[in-house]
Every structure is written in structure tokens, then in C-alpha cells.
Design an enzyme around this catalytic site. Structure first.
Site, PDB file in Angstrom:
ATOM      1  N   ARG A 108       0.858  -1.192   0.000  1.00 41.95           N
ATOM      2  CA  ARG A 108       0.000   0.000   0.000  1.00 41.95           C
ATOM      3  C   ARG A 108       0.889   1.236   0.000  1.00 41.95           C
ATOM      4  O   ARG A 108       1.890   1.277   0.703  1.00 41.95           O
ATOM      5  CB  ARG A 108      -0.889   0.010   1.243  1.00 41.95           C
ATOM      6  CG  ARG A 108      -2.025  -1.014   1.178  1.00 41.95           C
ATOM      7  CD  ARG A 108      -2.777  -1.085   2.491  1.00 41.95           C
ATOM      8  NE  ARG A 108      -2.058  -1.923   3.429  1.00 41.95           N
ATOM      9  CZ  ARG A 108      -2.354  -3.233   3.620  1.00 41.95           C
ATOM     10  NH1 ARG A 108      -3.347  -3.770   2.954  1.00 41.95           N
ATOM     11  NH2 ARG A 108      -1.663  -3.963   4.466  1.00 41.95           N
ATOM     12  N   SER A 177       7.124  -5.567   6.229  1.00 43.43           N
ATOM     13  CA  SER A 177       6.594  -6.624   7.099  1.00 43.43           C
ATOM     14  C   SER A 177       7.334  -7.945   6.973  1.00 43.43           C
ATOM     15  O   SER A 177       6.754  -8.971   6.606  1.00 43.43           O
ATOM     16  CB  SER A 177       5.107  -6.822   6.794  1.00 43.43           C
ATOM     17  OG  SER A 177       4.432  -5.650   7.115  1.00 43.43           O
ATOM     18  N   ASP A 231       4.353  -4.189  10.032  1.00 46.44           N
ATOM     19  CA  ASP A 231       3.015  -3.618  10.198  1.00 46.44           C
ATOM     20  C   ASP A 231       2.547  -3.632  11.649  1.00 46.44           C
ATOM     21  O   ASP A 231       1.687  -2.863  12.035  1.00 46.44           O
ATOM     22  CB  ASP A 231       2.019  -4.360   9.326  1.00 46.44           C
ATOM     23  CG  ASP A 231       2.303  -5.844   9.289  1.00 46.44           C
ATOM     24  OD1 ASP A 231       1.633  -6.550   8.543  1.00 46.44           O
ATOM     25  OD2 ASP A 231       3.190  -6.307  10.023  1.00 46.44           O
TER      26      ASP A 231
HETATM   27  N1  LIG Z   1     -12.578 -13.015   3.947  1.00 51.58           N
HETATM   28  C1  LIG Z   1     -11.476 -13.480   4.541  1.00 51.58           C
HETATM   29  N2  LIG Z   1     -11.558 -14.472   5.458  1.00 51.58           N
HETATM   30  C2  LIG Z   1     -10.443 -14.951   6.052  1.00 51.58           C
HETATM   31  N3  LIG Z   1      -9.185 -14.515   5.778  1.00 51.58           N
HETATM   32  C3  LIG Z   1      -9.059 -13.518   4.882  1.00 51.58           C
HETATM   33  C4  LIG Z   1     -10.179 -12.943   4.207  1.00 51.58           C
HETATM   34  N4  LIG Z   1      -9.714 -11.988   3.365  1.00 51.58           N
HETATM   35  C5  LIG Z   1      -8.361 -11.970   3.484  1.00 51.58           C
HETATM   36  N5  LIG Z   1      -7.989 -12.878   4.400  1.00 51.58           N
HETATM   37  C6  LIG Z   1      -6.608 -13.183   4.794  1.00 51.58           C
HETATM   38  O1  LIG Z   1      -5.888 -11.966   4.949  1.00 51.58           O
HETATM   39  C7  LIG Z   1      -4.672 -12.019   4.204  1.00 51.58           C
HETATM   40  C8  LIG Z   1      -4.322 -10.627   3.674  1.00 51.58           C
HETATM   41  O2  LIG Z   1      -4.042  -9.859   4.828  1.00 51.58           O
HETATM   42  P1  LIG Z   1      -3.770  -8.287   4.671  1.00 51.58           P
HETATM   43  O3  LIG Z   1      -3.453  -7.802   6.030  1.00 51.58           O
HETATM   44  O4  LIG Z   1      -4.898  -7.697   3.927  1.00 51.58           O
HETATM   45  O5  LIG Z   1      -2.536  -8.236   3.682  1.00 51.58           O
HETATM   46  P2  LIG Z   1      -0.972  -8.513   4.020  1.00 51.58           P
HETATM   47  O6  LIG Z   1      -0.925  -9.859   4.664  1.00 51.58           O
HETATM   48  O7  LIG Z   1      -0.332  -8.470   2.686  1.00 51.58           O
HETATM   49  O8  LIG Z   1      -0.550  -7.410   4.947  1.00 51.58           O
HETATM   50  C9  LIG Z   1      -4.919 -12.972   3.075  1.00 51.58           C
HETATM   51  O9  LIG Z   1      -3.682 -13.640   2.736  1.00 51.58           O
HETATM   52  C10 LIG Z   1      -5.914 -13.955   3.682  1.00 51.58           C
HETATM   53  O10 LIG Z   1      -5.215 -15.044   4.251  1.00 51.58           O
HETATM   54  O1  LIG Z   2       0.789  -8.186   7.299  1.00 46.05           O
HETATM   55  P1  LIG Z   2       1.491  -9.427   6.828  1.00 46.05           P
HETATM   56  O2  LIG Z   2       2.086  -9.305   5.506  1.00 46.05           O
HETATM   57  O3  LIG Z   2       0.616 -10.618   6.972  1.00 46.05           O
HETATM   58  O4  LIG Z   2       2.755  -9.604   7.843  1.00 46.05           O
HETATM   59  C1  LIG Z   2       2.571 -10.035   9.170  1.00 46.05           C
HETATM   60  C2  LIG Z   2       3.895 -10.609   9.669  1.00 46.05           C
HETATM   61  O5  LIG Z   2       4.285 -11.655   8.764  1.00 46.05           O
HETATM   62  C3  LIG Z   2       5.473 -12.311   9.235  1.00 46.05           C
HETATM   63  O6  LIG Z   2       5.763 -13.374   8.354  1.00 46.05           O
HETATM   64  C4  LIG Z   2       6.653 -11.344   9.240  1.00 46.05           C
HETATM   65  O7  LIG Z   2       7.822 -12.007   9.723  1.00 46.05           O
HETATM   66  C5  LIG Z   2       6.321 -10.164  10.161  1.00 46.05           C
HETATM   67  O8  LIG Z   2       7.361  -9.198  10.085  1.00 46.05           O
HETATM   68  C6  LIG Z   2       5.008  -9.525   9.727  1.00 46.05           C
HETATM   69  O9  LIG Z   2       4.650  -8.522  10.665  1.00 46.05           O
END
Ligand SMILES: Nc1ncnc2c1ncn2[C@@H]1O[C@H](COP(=O)(O)OP(=O)(O)O)[C@@H](O)[C@H]1O
Ligand SMILES: O=P(O)(O)OC[C@H]1O[C@@H](O)[C@H](O)[C@@H](O)[C@@H]1O
Length: 506
Positions: A108, A177, A231
Site C-alpha cells: 500500500r 513486514s 506492520d
Molecule cells: N474473507 C477473509 N476471510 C479470512 N481470511 C481472509 C479474508 N480476506 C483476506 N484474508 C486473509 O488476509 C490475508 C491478507 O491480509 P492483509 O493484512 O490484507 O494483507 P498482508 O498480509 O499483505 O498485509 C490474506 O492472505 C488472507 O489469508
Molecule cells: O501483514 P502481513 O504481511 O501478513 O505480515 C505479518 C507478519 O508476517 C510475518 O511473516 C513477518 O515475519 C512479520 O514481520 C510480519 O509482521
């Protein structure tokens, strides 16, 4: 009846017996398969069990590992990384700031116009970009060039109300992250990749230097003033901006992690001058937590063995969004292969890792229809198969078992952190108030939660919250608030960029 008639009668009788025998044999086989499928499920469910006494062992193990990780580098699988964030946002921050939040599935880019305690957040805009899977395993330069190209394009679209002060560089908070050994507020070296990333040449490098180098290649005049090790720290900062009682932040997204505010004098491995604030934020990297008390099954063992990082991130693989779907797939595959759950031919898609995603699991788990329509849809779309109602019911039971184990383990982890900072019992909480470490009566210790799994899976949240109350007890649980704190990793990074701005003394 002539000879022919007798012959035909005998043949008819024999055929009838054969068909009857076949039907009986088929029914016996189906019954045997069904009891085998139930046995496999019950064995898996028992292996995932998280009774209260076992969760309390997990809580205590978390506290022990936290102490060990703070005592010395490498003292525990829990890295307990220093974040160099000694000053959390106060709300007085002013000006235009950017944030870049690189997560496990997407990144983002965000800008925010801050106006101190009066105006707070005047405006904010953000864009979300999916990270092409090829870039997660490509070259270091390709990844950072892709990110900076998107950032540069976002900057060209600065709307009304966003104005950098003349003569000043745009400043950025970089939420990264992944496990980073932070060396200052604006530098840190990648320890290892997790989730779906595996770019060897980046490991060991300063990720801020890599980002600034890509900015140089794109002639983008911008400065990273805060590396937000991930994050969770951004979420804590974003939460604290609005509420000074935020002490812990937990991410349940593709991966999982937690951070919390620790007293600087409770960190034996700390070298150098202690921060004036007397506290700092510890990035636990709790995904790598491990304890023999964690309920692990043979399905978890094979998932780990097949993963990009075998033997690593043991806790994360039991609780986070990247893996819950594949755990469900693996146990269904076992039931299909050994008990013909979906018929004598195993649907070919059941063999494909990660084809079943956690959003599919939560959709099936949320299915309240009498004939489980949503389960039918997911089985058809994902596995190109169909199943009887009783099979669909056991599919939902598997989802419930996997999600329930994950949520209860997260709750144990959170209570472990609260125990470490003395916020887990009424006595400890009263002591914290006496020492004025906790704001006035009626104020609570806040645990800020974020991440797509937590945000989009209501039954997961319910399991988590109920288990936290079970572990803390009703009275102490009333002193703790577990709250969704949206997109802190974006805003939080921008706020930390502001609170560490090169112009802040002006
Ligand atoms: N409707 C849902 N129900 C359960 N898990 C979800 C749903 N939508 C997304 N997720 C989970 O959230 C993850 C994405 O998390 P997010 O915090 O948005 O991104 P990132 O992990 O890249 O920071 C996806 O990989 C999925 O596992
Ligand atoms: O928000 P995401 O991408 O699911 O990351 C959550 C965590 O995922 C873990 O795998 C990383 O080691 C951490 O640093 C991070 O905070």
C-alpha cells in the site's frame, strides 16, 4: 414353464442376486469408508485440541521465550527485535507525509496531511497494489524498482489539500513486514524472507538503502525517515495516535506477528543510552515462536516440510492467513485418499498446495444454510467436485477445528504478552495503576488488531475474544480491550515518519 423359461428364470434369479450382492457390497464399502473418514477427522480434531490447561502452558512458554529473547541476541526463537521507536505519535504531528507498507500479499502507498491535535488527520489517500508472485522470488532490484515506480506514479497524482512545504523533501515511513534487524530508526537489515517471498540477494541488506537506491534510479527525491520494522509497529503507532492505552499490536494477515511497549530497563540485551521516554517498542516476530505445548498434527508437519522455510515460523504456520486454507485442504486430501470422502476418484485439485485459500475457509465456516449452499459452491469452484450433505457438514467441522485452534492459540499469545507487561490479572493491573503506568480508572489496556484474517473472519474473532476471557478471567478481561485498528501499518508509518522528520526541530 418350458426348459427355456426355467433357464431364463434361473438367469434372472442369478442376476438379481448378483445385483443385490453388488449393492450390499457397495453399501458395506460406503459404510466402511464413512467410518474411516470420521476416524481420520476425530484423530485430527484430537490432535488440534486446545484445552485450557494446554493454553496456559502456551501462555507461560510465551512469557519464558520473551524473557529469553530480551536477555540476549539469539536467546530464543522469538527474536524480540528492537524497533528504535522510542517515541510513539502524540497527535501533535503536522504536515504531509507518505507511507509505503510492504506486506505478504500486497503493498500500500499512502499519503496523509496532518494538522496537530486540533486538525489531526485532515486528509488521507492510499492505493493498494498486488505484488506479482514472480517479483516475490525474482531479483532484489526488480522488486524495489516495481515498488518505487508505483510510489512515483502515486506522487504525481497528489490531490488538492496535499501540499509539501516549499523547499522540503517529501518524507516517507517504510513499513516492511518481514524480520529485520533494525540498526536505527531509518535503517535495518533483512534477516530472512517469510510468507511467499524468497529473494536470496536481499537477505542481509539494508532495506532502506535498497529503497533509496531505487528512488535514485527513478530520480525520486524523497527520504525515508522511519523504517517501521513491520506492520505491527505501524499498527501500534497508529493506535497510540488516538489512544494512549494501546500497549500491544497484533497482525493476523497473510502472516502473523505481534509487538508491544516494553520498559527499556527490562531489556538486558539493550546496549547504549536508554531512551528518555523510558520505553520502546519490541517487535516480537512471534511467528517463529515454538513450544512443545503447541498442538501440532502430522498434517502440520507435512505442510512445514513442503514450505519455502521448513522448520521456521512454526507458530505462524498454525495461525495465519497464508496457511489455514492449506491445512484444511491437506486433511480433506487425507480423507479423500484413505476414505474416498469425495468418491473413489480423488479430485485432482485437492493435490494443489494453497489452492484452498483462507477466505474460502471462512466462507464455508460462515455457511448457516440448511443445505450448506456455500460449501457446495466452494467445493465446485475450488475442487471441481460435489459431495453429499453429510460430507459437506464434515468439511465445515474441519474448517471450525482449524480456525478454532488458530484463534485460541492467538489468544494465548496475547495473554502471554499481557502477563509479561503485568496487565493479565486484577492485582497486576491495580499495581500498574498505582505506579501510574496505566491511565486513570476505567481506562483499559488496549490490544490493537489488524490484518485481513482478523478483519474478515468473524468466527475467528469470536473464538479469539472468548478464549482471552477464559484465560484472563472475567474481571481482568474487563480491563483489557481487543480492538480492530484498521490500516495502522499505513497511517502508523506516516505518523512515525512525522515524529522522526528531519525538519521536526524546525
Ligand atoms: N474473507 C477473509 N476471510 C479470512 N481470511 C481472509 C479474508 N480476506 C483476506 N484474508 C486473509 O488476509 C490475508 C491478507 O491480509 P492483509 O493484512 O490484507 O494483507 P498482508 O498480509 O499483505 O498485509 C490474506 O492472505 C488472507 O489469508
Ligand atoms: O501483514 P502481513 O504481511 O501478513 O505480515 C505479518 C507478519 O508476517 C510475518 O511473516 C513477518 O515475519 C512479520 O514481520 C510480519 O509482521
Amino acid at each position: 414353464m418350458g426348459r427355456m423359461g426355467v433357464t431364463l428364470a434361473i438367469i434372472g434369479a442369478a442376476a438379481t442376486c448378483a445385483i443385490a450382492a453388488h449393492l450390499v457390497a457397495k453399501r458395506v464399502r460406503q459404510r466402511a469408508n464413512w467410518s474411516r473418514a470420521l476416524a481420520i477427522y476425530h484423530d485430527f480434531r484430537d490432535g488440534c485440541a486446545t484445552p485450557l490447561h494446554r493454553l496456559r502452558q502456551v501462555v507461560d512458554a510465551m512469557v519464558v521465550e520473551m524473557h529469553a529473547g530480551l536477555a540476549l541476541e539469539g536467546g530464543s526463537k522469538l527474536k524480540m527485535l528492537l524497533s528504535y521507536v522510542d517515541n510513539l505519535p502524540t497527535g501533535e504531528e503536522n504536515g504531509l507525509f507518505y507511507a509505503l507498507d510492504l506486506g505478504g500479499t500486497n503493498f500500500r502507498v499512502l499519503r496523509v496531511q496532518l494538522a496537530g491535535t486540533e486538525g489531526r488527520i485532515l486528509q488521507q489517500e492510499y492505493e493498494e497494489v498486488s505484488i506479482p508472485q514472480a517479483l516475490m522470488v525474482g531479483s532484489n532490484e526488480e522488486l524495489f524498482d516495481f515498488i518505487v515506480a508505483e510510489l512515483a506514479s502515486f506522487i504525481t497524482r497528489e490531490g488538492e489539500g496535499f501540499h509539501p512545504l516549499l523547499g522540503r523533501q517529501r518524507e516517507l515511513g517504510f513499513t516492511f513486514s518481514f524480520p529485520v534487524k533494525q540498526t536505527s530508526i531509518d535503517s535495518g537489515n533483512l534477516l530472512k524472507w517469510t510468507k511467499g517471498f524468497a529473494i536470496k540477494e536481499t537477505v542481509g541488506k539494508d532495506v532502506v538503502e535498497e529503497l533509496q537506491a531505487a528512488m535514485g534510479r527513478h530520480k525520486l527525491d524523497m527520504r525515508v525517515t522511519a523504517l517501521v520494522v513491520n506492520d505491527t509497529v505501524g499498527t501500534l503507532a497508529g493506535g497510540r495516535y488516538w489512544n494512549e492505552d494501546v500497549m500491544v499490536a497484533v497482525i493476523l494477515g497473510t502472516g502473523s506477528n505481534a509487538c508491544y511497549v516494553e520498559r527499556a530497563d527490562a531489556i538486558p540485551k539493550w546496549r547504549g543510552v536508554l531512551p528518555k521516554s523510558g520505553s520502546t517498542v519490541i517487535n516480537m516476530e512471534w511467528g517463529s515462536f515454538w513450544s512443545s505445548h503447541l498442538p501440532r498434527t502430522p498434517v502440520d508437519d507435512t505442510l512445514d516440510a513442503d514450505s519455502l522455510n521448513p522448520g521456521d515460523q512454526g507458530f505462524e504456520k498454525l495461525i495465519s492467513g497464508m496457511y489455514l486454507g492449506d491445512i484444511v485442504r491437506r486433511i480433506l486430501l487425507k480423507m479423500a485418499e484413505e476414505a474416498a470422502l469425495f468418491g473413489n476418484t480423488v479430485p485432482s485439485n485437492l493435490f494443489i498446495p494453497f489452492i484452498l485459500r483462507t477466505p474460502d475457509v471462512s466462507a464455508m465456516h460462515a455457511d448457516e444454510s440448511a443445505d450448506l449452499k456455500e460449501v457446495t459452491r466452494v467445493l465446485r469452484v475450488v475442487f471441481k467436485t460435489q459431495a453429499s450433505l453429510r460430507v459437506r457438514k464434515i468439511v465445515v467441522d474441519v474448517c471450525d477445528t482449524v480456525a478454532g485452534r488458530a484463534a485460541r492459540l492467538v489468544a494465548a499469545g496475547v495473554v502471554g504478552i499481557l502477563k509479561k507487561i503485568g496487565r493479565d490479572t486484577v492485582g497486576n493491573i491495580d499495581m500498574a495503576r498505582l505506579k501510574n503506568n496505566l491511565a486513570g480508572k476505567g481506562r483499559k489496556t488496549v490490544v490493537a488488531m489488524d490484518g485481513g484474517l482478523y478483519e474478515h473472519y468473524p468466527k475467528f474473532r469470536t473464538y479469539l475474544n472468548d478464549t482471552a476471557v477464559e484465560l484472563l478471567g472475567k474481571e481482568a478481561a474487563e480491563q483489557v480491550a481487543v480492538e480492530l485498528s484498521k490500516d495502522g501499518s499505513g497511517i502508523g508509518a506516516a505518523l512515525l515518519a512525522a515524529s522522526h522528520s528531519q525538519y521536526s526541530s524546525d
